[in-house]
Design a protein around this motif. Structure first.
Motif, mmCIF file in Angstrom:
data_model
loop_
_atom_site.group_PDB
_atom_site.id
_atom_site.type_symbol
_atom_site.label_atom_id
_atom_site.label_comp_id
_atom_site.label_asym_id
_atom_site.label_seq_id
_atom_site.Cartn_x
_atom_site.Cartn_y
_atom_site.Cartn_z
ATOM 1 N N THR A 176 27.652 60.493 60.652
ATOM 2 C CA THR A 176 28.760 60.753 61.570
ATOM 3 C C THR A 176 30.062 60.277 60.929
ATOM 4 O OG1 THR A 176 28.660 58.606 62.675
ATOM 5 C CG2 THR A 176 27.249 60.364 63.559
ATOM 6 N N ALA A 177 31.174 60.549 61.633
ATOM 7 C CA ALA A 177 32.480 60.067 61.169
ATOM 8 C C ALA A 177 32.508 58.546 61.116
ATOM 9 C CB ALA A 177 33.586 60.589 62.087
ATOM 10 N N GLY A 178 31.783 57.872 62.041
ATOM 11 C CA GLY A 178 31.713 56.411 62.010
ATOM 12 C C GLY A 178 31.073 55.918 60.724
ATOM 13 N N HIS A 179 30.043 56.590 60.265
ATOM 14 C CA HIS A 179 29.374 56.253 59.011
ATOM 15 C C HIS A 179 30.338 56.399 57.838
ATOM 16 C CE1 HIS A 179 25.749 57.251 56.140
ATOM 17 N NE2 HIS A 179 26.336 56.113 55.840
ATOM 18 N N TYR A 180 31.069 57.510 57.827
ATOM 19 C CA TYR A 180 32.024 57.741 56.743
ATOM 20 C C TYR A 180 33.171 56.734 56.793
ATOM 21 C CZ TYR A 180 35.365 60.050 53.682
ATOM 22 O OH TYR A 180 36.259 60.315 52.675
ATOM 23 N N LEU A 181 33.657 56.414 58.000
ATOM 24 C CA LEU A 181 34.714 55.409 58.131
ATOM 25 C C LEU A 181 34.254 54.070 57.573
ATOM 26 C CD1 LEU A 181 37.426 54.321 59.184
ATOM 27 C CD2 LEU A 181 36.296 53.925 61.392
#
Length: 352
Positions: A176-181
């Motif tokens: 998810t975007a949280g993982h990438y962040l």
């Protein structure tokens, strides 16, 4: 062909008896002919109805369904609450089936399994889905909105900087975007992904773990962030500003987009109308979604104001950024092979 003649002994029958038999036979023949005629007429009528159904794009008794996956934010969330898409599609014999998901990865998984036709997800889920061979295409995107997700710690936590995350447990939903962040934030703090322990949890489970103190930090997006802040004070280690452009994409099953491009365009058109209304009327939109979906007014206001509510034909800049993100995942060994985002862009034109 040789025929064998059979001699019938008429002496066994009286004339009266014979007359009755012929009368009964003619009656039976008449009934059979009538039944056969009605059956043929019925079959002919059914074929005509089916042909008409195809020509008129499915009457009410043969309604087609477009299945849409959404999350608890974004224009699709509001569109479902309003019901205007159902009204629009009913005019041409289609209905809508909505399914809510907690995050983007299960939406892409549902597309891959043929359970939904359209969906909405952030930057990371489509990249992993493409790598996994999910047959989908990018249809449109929102404008980038830096700062809409973040990494938080409890207010009394000794963790004050990104460098302090070394050796800590951090909840995030993988792919998810949280993982990438989290990857980008650790890099900014002089760390690598292996320097911290990523605890892969869906948002609801991650919140429970964070509140109980089972993890030290949480990389999360709205509205889960706003809901957390209603229950406990937190500190932001960082948001996504300067690290990632938190953009979301409208996606479709490749086969559905190919077979029903006009339906895709109608859904996108109605979604854009809703997005424009939210952007122009944020306070009314927050009251609307609060009343329709039982969300607290404060959360609804944050939810409405924390995102960019628009819908744009897929942009070159978005494709380029997705390619850069995929390269980072590939270099980290999170993708088995390099992918090319351009390969899964819908070729139809959205006239919005």
């Amino acid at each position: 062909m040789t025929h064998t003649k059979t001699k019938i002994q008429l002496s066994y029958f009286s004339k009266k008896h014979l007359k009755g038999c012929f009368s009964w036979g003619y009656s039976l023949l008449f009934v059979l002919v009538v039944c056969l005629t009605l059956t043929v007429a019925s079959c002919k009528s059914e074929v005509i109805n089916n042909s008409t159904a195809k020509t008129q794009n499915a009457p009410s008794n043969l309604t087609r369904v477009v299945r849409i996956g959404h999350q608890r934010f974004g224009a699709l969330f509001y569109l479902k609450a309003k019901g205007s898409l159902e009204t629009r599609l009913a005019e041409i014999g289609w209905s809508v089936e909505w399914t809510e998901f907690a995050a983007g990865p299960p939406i892409l998984a549902a597309i891959g399994k043929g359970k939904i036709d359209l969906g909405y997800a952030g930057v990371a889920p489509p990249i992993f889905a493409q790598s996994d061979g999910v047959p989908f295409v990018y249809i449109a995107n929102d404008s980038a909105l830096p700062g809409s997700i973040g990494i938080v710690v409890p207010q009394d936590s000794p963790i004050r900087t990104l460098a302090d995350l070394k050796g800590k447990k951090i909840a995030a939903t993988k792919k998810t975007a949280g993982h990438y962040l989290l990857i980008r934030a650790l890099t900014q703090g002089g760390l690598q992904l292996k320097d911290a322990e990523l605890v892969d949890l869906p948002p609801a489970k991650a919140r429970e773990a964070f509140v109980r103190g089972e993890v030290d930090a949480w990389a999360i997006w709205q509205p889960f962030l706003a809901q957390l802040q209603e229950t406990m004070p937190v500190n932001f280690l960082t948001d996504s500003d300067g690290l990632i452009n938190d953009r979301n994409f409208y996606l479709a099953s490749r086969s559905f987009a190919s077979d029903f491009p006009d339906i895709v365009k109608i859904v996108m058109g109605e979604t854009r109308k809703m997005a424009v209304w939210i952007t122009r009327n944020p306070e009314r939109a927050s009251r609307f979604i609060s009343a329709r979906r039982g969300i607290k007014r404060t959360t609804a206001r944050i939810l409405t104001q924390s995102r960019s509510y628009d819908l744009l034909p897929i942009q070159d800049s978005a494709v380029e950024e997705q390619q850069r993100i995929s390269e980072i995942f590939f270099r980290l060994g999170l993708l088995p092979d390099r992918i090319w985002i351009e390969d899964v862009i819908w070729k139809q034109r959205l006239d919005l």
